[in-house]
Write a protein that holds these residues in place. Structure first.
Motif, PDB file in Angstrom:
ATOM      1  N   LYS A 137       0.820  -1.196   0.000  1.00 39.29           N
ATOM      2  CA  LYS A 137       0.000   0.000   0.000  1.00 39.29           C
ATOM      3  C   LYS A 137       0.864   1.261   0.000  1.00 39.29           C
ATOM      4  N   ALA A 138       0.254   2.363  -0.419  1.00 41.01           N
ATOM      5  CA  ALA A 138       0.952   3.645  -0.426  1.00 41.01           C
ATOM      6  C   ALA A 138       1.262   4.075   0.999  1.00 41.01           C
ATOM      7  N   PRO A 139       2.342   4.813   1.199  1.00 42.39           N
ATOM      8  CA  PRO A 139       2.717   5.266   2.549  1.00 42.39           C
ATOM      9  C   PRO A 139       1.609   6.100   3.189  1.00 42.39           C
ATOM     10  N   ASN A 140       1.361   5.792   4.462  1.00 39.26           N
ATOM     11  CA  ASN A 140       0.426   6.557   5.290  1.00 39.26           C
ATOM     12  C   ASN A 140      -0.997   6.598   4.713  1.00 39.26           C
ATOM     13  N   GLU A 141      -1.397   5.558   4.011  1.00 35.36           N
ATOM     14  CA  GLU A 141      -2.760   5.438   3.488  1.00 35.36           C
ATOM     15  C   GLU A 141      -3.493   4.359   4.278  1.00 35.36           C
ATOM     16  N   VAL A 142      -4.584   4.739   4.929  1.00 34.68           N
ATOM     17  CA  VAL A 142      -5.347   3.784   5.742  1.00 34.68           C
ATOM     18  C   VAL A 142      -6.134   2.846   4.819  1.00 34.68           C
ATOM     19  N   TYR A 143      -6.095   1.566   5.118  1.00 35.45           N
ATOM     20  CA  TYR A 143      -6.922   0.620   4.384  1.00 35.45           C
ATOM     21  C   TYR A 143      -7.554  -0.351   5.377  1.00 35.45           C
ATOM     22  N   PHE A 144      -8.503  -1.122   4.878  1.00 34.95           N
ATOM     23  CA  PHE A 144      -9.354  -1.929   5.758  1.00 34.95           C
ATOM     24  C   PHE A 144      -9.380  -3.380   5.275  1.00 34.95           C
ATOM     25  N   SER A 145      -9.471  -4.287   6.233  1.00 30.00           N
ATOM     26  CA  SER A 145      -9.564  -5.708   5.901  1.00 30.00           C
ATOM     27  C   SER A 145     -11.005  -6.077   5.558  1.00 30.00           C
ATOM     28  N   ASN A 146     -11.219  -7.358   5.266  1.00 29.89           N
ATOM     29  CA  ASN A 146     -12.574  -7.887   5.166  1.00 29.89           C
ATOM     30  C   ASN A 146     -13.251  -7.841   6.527  1.00 29.89           C
ATOM     31  N   LEU A 147     -14.564  -7.746   6.525  1.00 26.07           N
ATOM     32  CA  LEU A 147     -15.335  -8.038   7.739  1.00 26.07           C
ATOM     33  C   LEU A 147     -15.335  -9.556   7.889  1.00 26.07           C
ATOM     34  N   ASP A 148     -14.654 -10.052   8.926  1.00 24.53           N
ATOM     35  CA  ASP A 148     -14.456 -11.493   9.058  1.00 24.53           C
ATOM     36  C   ASP A 148     -14.313 -11.837  10.535  1.00 24.53           C
ATOM     37  N   LEU A 149     -14.115 -13.121  10.817  1.00 20.54           N
ATOM     38  CA  LEU A 149     -13.936 -13.569  12.197  1.00 20.54           C
ATOM     39  C   LEU A 149     -12.473 -13.409  12.614  1.00 20.54           C
ATOM     40  N   ASN A 150     -12.271 -13.127  13.883  1.00 18.16           N
ATOM     41  CA  ASN A 150     -10.916 -12.948  14.396  1.00 18.16           C
ATOM     42  C   ASN A 150     -10.172 -14.289  14.454  1.00 18.16           C
ATOM     43  N   ILE A 151      -8.897 -14.251  14.109  1.00 14.63           N
ATOM     44  CA  ILE A 151      -8.056 -15.452  14.083  1.00 14.63           C
ATOM     45  C   ILE A 151      -6.880 -15.248  15.026  1.00 14.63           C
ATOM     46  N   GLU A 152      -6.677 -16.205  15.907  1.00 15.22           N
ATOM     47  CA  GLU A 152      -5.532 -16.202  16.817  1.00 15.22           C
ATOM     48  C   GLU A 152      -4.815 -17.542  16.694  1.00 15.22           C
ATOM     49  N   HIS A 153      -3.482 -17.483  16.572  1.00 17.57           N
ATOM     50  CA  HIS A 153      -2.673 -18.707  16.444  1.00 17.57           C
ATOM     51  C   HIS A 153      -3.171 -19.577  15.288  1.00 17.57           C
ATOM     52  N   LYS A 154      -3.518 -18.914  14.164  1.00 17.57           N
ATOM     53  CA  LYS A 154      -3.910 -19.556  12.905  1.00 17.57           C
ATOM     54  C   LYS A 154      -5.242 -20.310  13.004  1.00 17.57           C
ATOM     55  N   LYS A 155      -6.056 -20.001  14.041  1.00 24.60           N
ATOM     56  CA  LYS A 155      -7.360 -20.638  14.195  1.00 24.60           C
ATOM     57  C   LYS A 155      -8.427 -19.579  14.466  1.00 24.60           C
ATOM     58  N   VAL A 156      -9.636 -19.857  13.975  1.00 29.59           N
ATOM     59  CA  VAL A 156     -10.747 -18.955  14.248  1.00 29.59           C
ATOM     60  C   VAL A 156     -11.037 -18.968  15.751  1.00 29.59           C
ATOM     61  N   GLU A 157     -11.074 -17.791  16.350  1.00 32.56           N
ATOM     62  CA  GLU A 157     -11.272 -17.681  17.793  1.00 32.56           C
ATOM     63  C   GLU A 157     -12.707 -18.026  18.161  1.00 32.56           C
ATOM     64  N   LEU A 158     -12.869 -18.826  19.206  1.00 32.11           N
ATOM     65  CA  LEU A 158     -14.186 -19.216  19.701  1.00 32.11           C
ATOM     66  C   LEU A 158     -14.406 -18.633  21.085  1.00 32.11           C
ATOM     67  N   PRO A 159     -15.627 -18.171  21.411  1.00 36.30           N
ATOM     68  CA  PRO A 159     -16.745 -18.000  20.480  1.00 36.30           C
ATOM     69  C   PRO A 159     -16.406 -16.966  19.402  1.00 36.30           C
ATOM     70  N   TYR A 160     -17.198 -16.983  18.315  1.00 43.16           N
ATOM     71  CA  TYR A 160     -16.908 -16.115  17.189  1.00 43.16           C
ATOM     72  C   TYR A 160     -16.785 -14.653  17.626  1.00 43.16           C
ATOM     73  N   LYS A 161     -15.749 -13.981  17.075  1.00 39.56           N
ATOM     74  CA  LYS A 161     -15.569 -12.550  17.308  1.00 39.56           C
ATOM     75  C   LYS A 161     -15.433 -11.852  15.955  1.00 39.56           C
TER      76      LYS A 161
END
Length: 599
Positions: free
Chosen positions: A155-179
């Motif tokens: 991305k360009a320097p100092n340009e804010v961008y956004f991810s998908n609306l998705d579930l949070n992942i910790e340690h390569k796994k979907v966090e439970l309960p869903y967040k």
């Protein structure tokens, strides 16, 4: 002579009314049934504005978090850390991030990843509105493998961008309960070299729950593949992670048209592509609630039946009155004039006494209101502090241009206007209404919501509002009615706090529900505070009756609420216990809009 003529005229009127009874009943029945489906379709078209409001709120929510990341990246504390990541500079930046997270209850994580994708500083919050805390160094992870980090480097320097609306992942796994979460990311560069990325993870479950609340619609949120991200039945959300759940095409035969249209209007639903900042394309589907449509049909049938009954009874009553009409009408007329004068005098005196008691009750709650002002000002003042630091930093470094100074001036001016508006709102709250007026009840509820929300959020109490999407007018005293709402919400808050202190509940909820039926307006204030003891529920409206210590309450709140609703606004205020707590119900007569059309 004139009395005989009056009787003859009334007999003629009675005959006409009675003759037109059947015709009027038939007319209203046919008109209502013929236009009901058309009115339902028109409602869908008109509620396109509701979808637009939801889109605007979504954009403002994400945009506000983007501004926070820009403010952090431009701060002197952050620049000092990039220049020299010593233990002292690291501790200072960690404290700065902790403060920024504490001012926004929707922040799940606030962190800085270096150029190798390693988390160097991270602030966590376990649940919405809980207290944030710094994550120990041994719990920090390497996120170099994550797609959002790889994308940040492109991305360009100092340009804010956004991810998908998705579930949070910790340690390569979907966090439970869903967040559910959205990551707001700002790549950081120094002298043209990539230094890392600032990331804010947001709690989206609570935000979407509030955003998509509606008594008229069942609301869903889907992505361009037809996966359901949010469903009004939470068990059917996030179909991407549960193949047994139906996707959009399993719920709606015209799903393909919905996903190919910017705006789609069907027989019982509308959908709109939300032009928000998330990386994935989102579609809002608003389906008319079957309970709502069934209730409207039932109301229609009851209305016709009631109309027929009332018309028949009025015709019969008029016939009876004509038979009994005699010369005593003159005496009745004179007596009525005297009675009206006396009633007017007594009402004026009662109104003066009510105003004194209302002001006494308002003064008793002034300390609570001042606390609410402090909470409402905390976030804007924090933002002003950040902007002030940015100006000082830029001036010190010699990079404060006229254009940048004007930009800061505009932003700070907007914040100061907001602070001024808050003061004006509270000032109007304490000014008594001098005369009755027609006002919007839904707007009055919204103004009270702004006042009490900061205090309730600090006490981990949710305030849910249903049924305010359509203007609702009543006649009365708007400022005094705000006091009534504040009193009911305050009583619910105190009941919930007792339950929380005794560990009887884990989450406090106050729900305000506004509805209309048969020319009346109903407002319910429901809580899960355990209810009111049966031995005192009949005494709570008595003046100076209180269950609190003398220094904590005057015992006037509910007494004044009862008097204002029933005496001043000719309504009804009642209370009953439900399973989880108490339900206060207010019934008022609906008024036509100032333009003259009943809404």
């Amino acid at each position: 002579m004139w009395l005989t003529q009056l009787i003859q005229k009334q007999r003629t009127l009675y005959i006409l009314l009675f003759s037109l009874f059947g015709a009027l009943l038939l007319y209203f029945t046919v008109i209502n049934l013929f236009f009901f489906n058309r009115l339902q379709h028109n409602r869908l078209e008109n509620d396109i504005s509701t979808a637009q409001i939801i889109e605007n709120k979504f954009r403002r929510f994400l945009g506000g978090n983007a501004d926070t990341l820009k403010a952090i990246s431009g701060s002197k504390v952050f620049h000092s850390y990039l220049q020299s990541p010593t233990a002292q500079n690291s501790a200072a930046l960690q404290e700065y991030l902790l403060f920024a997270a504490a001012t926004d209850p929707y922040v799940m994580q606030l962190r800085f990843l270096n150029a190798r994708g390693e988390e160097r500083l991270r602030i966590d919050r376990d649940a919405y509105a809980k207290r944030p805390y710094p994550l120990p160094a041994d719990k920090l992870q390497n996120k170099a493998h994550r797609d959002y980090f790889q994308l940040a480097k492109e991305k360009a320097p100092n340009e804010v961008y956004f991810s998908n609306l998705d579930l949070n992942i910790e340690h390569k796994k979907v966090e439970l309960p869903y967040k559910p979460t959205v990551r707001v990311m700002l790549p950081v560069y120094k002298q043209g070299r990539f230094q890392g990325v600032l990331i804010s993870n947001l709690f989206m479950k609570e935000f979407m729950h509030t955003l998509f609340q509606s008594s008229s619609y069942n609301m869903l949120l889907a992505d361009r593949e037809g996966e359901i991200l949010h469903h009004y039945d939470p068990k059917q959300s996030w179909t991407r992670y549960d193949q047994s759940l139906p996707k959009l095409d399993g719920l709606y035969p015209r799903a393909r048209e919905i996903l190919q249209s910017e705006l789609f209007i069907g027989d019982t639903l509308i959908s709109k592509r939300l032009k928000v900042q998330t990386n994935n394309r989102l579609y809002l589907i608003m389906e008319l609630n079957t309970l709502y449509t069934d209730a409207q049909t039932d109301i229609l049938l009851k209305h016709n039946a009631a109309f027929a009954l009332v018309l028949f009874l009025l015709s019969s009553l008029l016939a009876l009155l004509i038979k009994r009409l005699d010369l005593s009408l003159i005496t009745v007329k004179q007596s009525n004039s005297l009675l009206q004068a006396e009633v007017k005098k007594q009402i004026s005196q009662l109104r003066q006494k009510e105003q004194l008691l209302i002001q006494q009750s308002k003064l008793a709650s002034m300390a609570e209101m001042m606390s609410s002002i402090a909470h409402q000002w905390r976030q804007p003042l924090n933002t002003l502090m950040i902007y002030k630091n940015l100006i000082v930093d830029d001036y010190t470094e010699g990079s404060l241009s006229k254009e940048k100074l004007l930009e800061f001036d505009g932003k700070m001016d907007t914040i100061l206007h907001s602070l001024s508006k808050t003061i004006n709102d509270f000032r109007r709250f304490f000014v008594p209404s001098k005369k009755q007026e027609t006002f919007r009840l839904d707007e009055t509820i919204a103004s009270v919501h702004e006042i009490v929300l900061p205090l309730l959020q600090e006490r981990f109490i949710q305030l849910r509002i249903n049924g305010t999407g359509t203007p609702v007018y009543v006649t009365g005293y708007p400022n005094e009615f705000r006091q009534v709402l504040l009193t009911l919400i305050k009583n619910a808050q105190e009941a919930i706090e007792r339950q929380l202190a005794n560990h009887e509940i884990v989450q406090g909820v106050i729900t305000l529900t506004l509805s209309r039926e048969n020319g009346s307006v109903y407002l319910r204030v429901e809580d899960n505070g355990g209810g009111i003891a049966e031995d005192i529920i009949d005494k709570i409206y008595e003046p100076y009756f209180t269950t609190k210590f003398e220094a904590q309450g005057t015992g006037l709140g509910l007494y004044m609420a009862k008097m204002l609703v029933e005496k001043s606004m000719h309504g009804e205020l009642s209370v009953k216990n439900a399973t989880a707590g108490a339900i206060f119900s207010i019934k008022l007569t609906a008024a036509p809009s100032p333009q003259g059309s009943s809404l």
